[in-house]
Write a protein that holds these residues in place. Structure first.
Motif, PDB file in Angstrom:
ATOM      1  N   ASP A  34      35.223  99.155 -18.518  1.00 60.55           N
ATOM      2  CA  ASP A  34      34.962  97.963 -17.718  1.00 60.55           C
ATOM      3  C   ASP A  34      35.182  98.196 -16.227  1.00 60.55           C
ATOM      4  O   ASP A  34      34.862  97.344 -15.412  1.00 60.55           O
ATOM      5  N   GLN A  50      38.989  99.542 -22.882  1.00 56.09           N
ATOM      6  CA  GLN A  50      38.579  98.433 -22.032  1.00 56.09           C
ATOM      7  C   GLN A  50      39.788  97.524 -21.833  1.00 56.09           C
ATOM      8  O   GLN A  50      40.528  97.263 -22.779  1.00 56.09           O
ATOM      9  N   ASP A  52      39.824  94.274 -21.150  1.00 57.56           N
ATOM     10  CA  ASP A  52      39.621  92.999 -21.835  1.00 57.56           C
ATOM     11  C   ASP A  52      38.406  93.105 -22.752  1.00 57.56           C
ATOM     12  O   ASP A  52      37.282  92.809 -22.349  1.00 57.56           O
ATOM     13  N   SER A  54      37.343  91.259 -24.981  1.00 60.90           N
ATOM     14  CA  SER A  54      36.666  90.010 -25.328  1.00 60.90           C
ATOM     15  C   SER A  54      35.502  89.716 -24.378  1.00 60.90           C
ATOM     16  O   SER A  54      34.655  88.882 -24.670  1.00 60.90           O
ATOM     17  N   THR A  55      35.455  90.424 -23.242  1.00 57.87           N
ATOM     18  CA  THR A  55      34.375  90.252 -22.273  1.00 57.87           C
ATOM     19  C   THR A  55      33.477  91.492 -22.294  1.00 57.87           C
ATOM     20  O   THR A  55      33.922  92.582 -21.947  1.00 57.87           O
ATOM     21  N   PRO A  56      32.199  91.349 -22.694  1.00 56.87           N
ATOM     22  CA  PRO A  56      31.310  92.520 -22.732  1.00 56.87           C
ATOM     23  C   PRO A  56      31.074  93.093 -21.335  1.00 56.87           C
ATOM     24  O   PRO A  56      31.056  92.372 -20.342  1.00 56.87           O
ATOM     25  N   THR A  57      30.903  94.401 -21.288  1.00 55.04           N
ATOM     26  CA  THR A  57      30.537  95.075 -20.051  1.00 55.04           C
ATOM     27  C   THR A  57      29.143  95.667 -20.207  1.00 55.04           C
ATOM     28  O   THR A  57      28.736  96.017 -21.311  1.00 55.04           O
ATOM     29  N   GLN A  58      28.407  95.783 -19.085  1.00 52.23           N
ATOM     30  CA  GLN A  58      27.099  96.448 -19.100  1.00 52.23           C
ATOM     31  C   GLN A  58      27.235  97.930 -18.773  1.00 52.23           C
ATOM     32  O   GLN A  58      26.253  98.662 -18.804  1.00 52.23           O
ATOM     33  N   ASN A  80      33.591  96.986 -25.798  1.00 54.31           N
ATOM     34  CA  ASN A  80      32.581  95.958 -26.020  1.00 54.31           C
ATOM     35  C   ASN A  80      31.501  96.167 -24.957  1.00 54.31           C
ATOM     36  O   ASN A  80      31.605  95.673 -23.846  1.00 54.31           O
ATOM     37  N   ASP A  82      27.570  95.810 -23.897  1.00 54.91           N
ATOM     38  CA  ASP A  82      26.256  95.211 -24.122  1.00 54.91           C
ATOM     39  C   ASP A  82      25.366  95.601 -22.946  1.00 54.91           C
ATOM     40  O   ASP A  82      25.358  94.948 -21.910  1.00 54.91           O
TER      41      ASP A  82
END
Length: 190
Positions: A34, A50, A52, A54-58, A80, A82
């Motif tokens: 992240d 990561q 956090d 719970s929050t997707p990263t690109q 996570n 995406d």
């Protein structure tokens, strides 16, 4: 004379113990996905996590060693990713004949854009082994496998040893194997 030789031998052993271990051998390199894209160019051990999950990263992971056949061990821990919107890169891309082992810890999610696999291994010479106690959910974009190749791309060798794996291919692609339903060299536990 024997004492002197023994003293020299002991001194040499003590000096060798002071030398640093090779990079990545005893102390894996930790990188936070992240915080930015992760690019791995050298053989060794890495932990990718990561702060956090719970929050997707690109942000994406690119494994493209400078030497073909490099052995790279990655612990994937609660990531996570995406990358399906606004990216042309696979969530995780394996290139240049890399020999990659991914150990799963925690819950991991990867999703890639059109024409890319969730974990993209697009060369015959690539080898990907997945193991561990964690889980992985991998989504390919249209024409991309969940884990493997993409449209008209081979996928190298894929071996799943353990872990909970859910792999979903995009339109016209396998969950694990080739994109656009072309599978080469995949191996599954018996």
């Amino acid at each position: 004379m024997k004492r002197r030789i023994l003293s020299i031998a002991v001194a040499m052993v003590m000096c060798l113990a002071l030398l640093p271990a090779p990079a990545g051998a005893a102390n894996p390199i930790t990188q936070y996905i992240d915080k930015g894209d992760v690019t791995i160019r050298n053989a060794g051990s890495y932990i990718i996590t990561q702060t956090d999950p719970s929050t997707p990263t690109q942000n994406t992971i690119t494994i493209n060693p400078t030497a073909s056949g490099a052995a790279i061990d990655i612990t994937l821990k609660d990531v996570n990713i995406d990358a399906s919107q606004g990216s042309y890169s696979a969530a995780i891309g394996v290139y240049n004949g890399a020999q990659v082992t991914i150990t799963l810890e925690g819950n991991n999610f990867v999703k890639s854009p059109r024409n890319k696999a969730g974990i993209f291994t697009n060369e015959y010479s690539n080898s990907l082994t997945i193991r561990g106690e964690g889980s992985l959910e991998a989504w390919g974009g249209d024409y991309g496998a969940g884990i493997g190749g993409a449209l008209m791309d081979p996928c190298g060798t894929i071996q799943i040893e353990s872990g909970t794996i859910r792999a979903y291919g995009g339109k016209g692609a396998a969950g694990i194997g080739g994109g656009d339903v072309i599978a080469y060299g995949s191996k599954f536990p018996s």
